[in-house]
Scaffold this motif. Structure first.
Motif, PDB file in Angstrom:
ATOM      1  N   PHE A   1      54.793  82.228  45.479  1.00 54.44           N
ATOM      2  CA  PHE A   1      54.291  81.525  44.309  1.00 54.44           C
ATOM      3  C   PHE A   1      54.270  80.016  44.588  1.00 54.44           C
ATOM      4  O   PHE A   1      55.138  79.484  45.288  1.00 54.44           O
ATOM      5  N   PHE A   2      53.278  79.333  44.041  1.00 55.28           N
ATOM      6  CA  PHE A   2      53.162  77.885  44.214  1.00 55.28           C
ATOM      7  C   PHE A   2      52.527  77.286  42.969  1.00 55.28           C
ATOM      8  O   PHE A   2      51.998  78.009  42.108  1.00 55.28           O
ATOM      9  N   HIS A   3      52.585  75.965  42.865  1.00 54.98           N
ATOM     10  CA  HIS A   3      51.986  75.264  41.733  1.00 54.98           C
ATOM     11  C   HIS A   3      50.709  74.568  42.155  1.00 54.98           C
ATOM     12  O   HIS A   3      50.576  74.124  43.299  1.00 54.98           O
ATOM     13  N   SER A   4      49.792  74.442  41.222  1.00 47.84           N
ATOM     14  CA  SER A   4      48.520  73.801  41.520  1.00 47.84           C
ATOM     15  C   SER A   4      47.923  73.203  40.253  1.00 47.84           C
ATOM     16  O   SER A   4      48.154  73.697  39.143  1.00 47.84           O
ATOM     17  N   PHE A   5      47.169  72.130  40.424  1.00 46.20           N
ATOM     18  CA  PHE A   5      46.419  71.567  39.306  1.00 46.20           C
ATOM     19  C   PHE A   5      45.159  72.389  39.031  1.00 46.20           C
ATOM     20  O   PHE A   5      44.648  72.407  37.917  1.00 46.20           O
ATOM     21  N   GLN A   6      44.653  73.074  40.065  1.00 46.50           N
ATOM     22  CA  GLN A   6      43.412  73.827  39.944  1.00 46.50           C
ATOM     23  C   GLN A   6      43.700  75.325  39.785  1.00 46.50           C
ATOM     24  O   GLN A   6      44.360  75.932  40.638  1.00 46.50           O
ATOM     25  N   ALA A   7      43.214  75.910  38.723  1.00 45.15           N
ATOM     26  CA  ALA A   7      43.449  77.334  38.454  1.00 45.15           C
ATOM     27  C   ALA A   7      42.745  78.231  39.458  1.00 45.15           C
ATOM     28  O   ALA A   7      43.155  79.375  39.672  1.00 45.15           O
ATOM     29  N   GLU A   8      41.719  77.716  40.112  1.00 44.43           N
ATOM     30  CA  GLU A   8      40.952  78.548  41.042  1.00 44.43           C
ATOM     31  C   GLU A   8      41.560  78.545  42.454  1.00 44.43           C
ATOM     32  O   GLU A   8      41.103  79.307  43.323  1.00 44.43           O
ATOM     33  N   ARG A   9      42.559  77.739  42.702  1.00 41.26           N
ATOM     34  CA  ARG A   9      43.139  77.695  44.051  1.00 41.26           C
ATOM     35  C   ARG A   9      43.923  78.977  44.323  1.00 41.26           C
ATOM     36  O   ARG A   9      44.728  79.407  43.496  1.00 41.26           O
ATOM     37  N   ASN A  10      43.695  79.608  45.483  1.00 43.87           N
ATOM     38  CA  ASN A  10      44.352  80.884  45.776  1.00 43.87           C
ATOM     39  C   ASN A  10      45.273  80.851  46.997  1.00 43.87           C
ATOM     40  O   ASN A  10      45.800  81.876  47.404  1.00 43.87           O
ATOM     41  N   LYS A  11      45.436  79.670  47.597  1.00 45.54           N
ATOM     42  CA  LYS A  11      46.348  79.539  48.723  1.00 45.54           C
ATOM     43  C   LYS A  11      47.328  78.392  48.479  1.00 45.54           C
ATOM     44  O   LYS A  11      46.958  77.365  47.895  1.00 45.54           O
ATOM     45  N   CYS A  12      48.552  78.574  48.954  1.00 45.79           N
ATOM     46  CA  CYS A  12      49.568  77.525  48.820  1.00 45.79           C
ATOM     47  C   CYS A  12      49.276  76.405  49.819  1.00 45.79           C
ATOM     48  O   CYS A  12      48.501  76.604  50.770  1.00 45.79           O
TER      49      CYS A  12
END
Length: 301
Positions: free
Chosen positions: A275-286
């Motif tokens: 699991f990781f955090h992202s500003f973009q909901a579409e990002r699928n890789k850490c």
């Protein structure tokens, strides 16, 4: 007595750079404020640190005062105080940060004897008083000394014989003797921020490198937000130096503290499964898998 104290303190104060120094923690650090403030060429920048040459060092304290991380230990022996007033001398120029900290510790004025403040001092004092007005503090005044303190030879030797260095140090104004961690401006004005930390969400991958290197703990993940506490920022530039995406900006401006909460998403990496955090909901890789070359084996498999 001040002459005696100055002489004795100048003999025992060796400045030391602690492990909090950016240069010792961050190979990408560009901080050089202590080096730039040294007028005796006593500091040398090495590949992984900044070193003090004790033979050249005069213990003036300029590097100690200017270090944004308070990573230098010692006492600024060139500064002299009379009660709640800083004694003016033209062989050093204080910084706005220094005067503002003195103000919060009780400084009311700057005292001069025969010669008034030179232009460099006036510029710093004017800017300091402008900054003080922004944080609801009264200005620092300039006053002329009514008399010059004199120390006779007999008084000097009597003082040495009656207690020596230890006694003399104990009689110095304790409120002006500050340790390394007491040169942090943010600690004195907790209701204000002097810098604003901004994050470019289009560049930032939330790799959290800035989290690791920020000693002030400006960055936090709180549930579904990136929490940025700009009032803690001291402009050490550790975060901007370490950021691989060049996604952080620090802007200088005094204002009431205002924490920033940027919405983030919790995602699961399609490559490593973490699991990781992202500003973009579409990002699928850490961030690790994004930067990993395709022919490298995954460290999680």
């Amino acid at each position: 007595m001040s002459l005696l104290l100055k002489w004795l303190e100048s003999m025992h104060e060796d400045l030391r750079i602690t492990n909090n120094c950016s240069r010792k923690r961050n190979i990408r650090s560009t901080c050089s404020l202590c080096f730039e403030s040294c007028n005796s060429s006593a500091l040398a920048i090495n590949p992984h640190s900044i070193e003090i040459d004790p033979e050249r060092c005069t213990s003036c304290g300029e590097c100690l005062i200017n270090c944004p991380l308070s990573a230098i230990e010692g006492i600024a022996v060139t500064r002299e105080f009379e009660k709640n007033s800083l004694l003016y001398k033209d062989d050093f120029i204080p910084t706005e940060k220094e005067l503002m900290i003195y103000k919060k510790r009780g400084l009311n004025s700057i005292t001069f004897n025969s010669a008034p403040l030179n232009q460099a001092w006036k510029i710093v004092l004017d800017e300091t008083n402008r900054m003080l007005s922004q944080v609801d503090q009264s200005p620092i005044e300039v006053v002329q000394s009514e008399f010059d303190e004199k120390l006779s030879r007999r008084t000097l030797f009597t003082s040495l014989q009656s207690g020596g260095k230890k006694l003399a140090k104990s009689m110095a104004p304790a409120s002006w003797k500050m340790e390394a961690n007491e040169w942090n401006l943010a600690n004195y004005f907790p209701e204000y921020q002097f810098y604003t930390v901004e994050m470019d969400k289009n560049k930032c991958t939330l790799c959290k490198a800035c989290f690791t290197f920020c000693l002030q703990e400006v960055f936090h993940i709180k549930e579904i937000f990136l929490h940025i506490e700009s009032e803690k920022c001291v402009n050490c530039t550790d975060c901007t130096d370490i950021c691989p995406e060049d996604a952080i900006q620090i802007k200088t401006k005094i204002k009431k503290k205002s924490d920033l909460n940027e919405p983030i998403h919790t995602m699961k990496c399609q490559d490593c499964g973490r699991f990781f955090h992202s500003f973009q909901a579409e990002r699928n890789k850490c961030p690790i898998c994004i930067n990993r070359a395709p022919d490298w084996l995954s460290p999680y498999q």
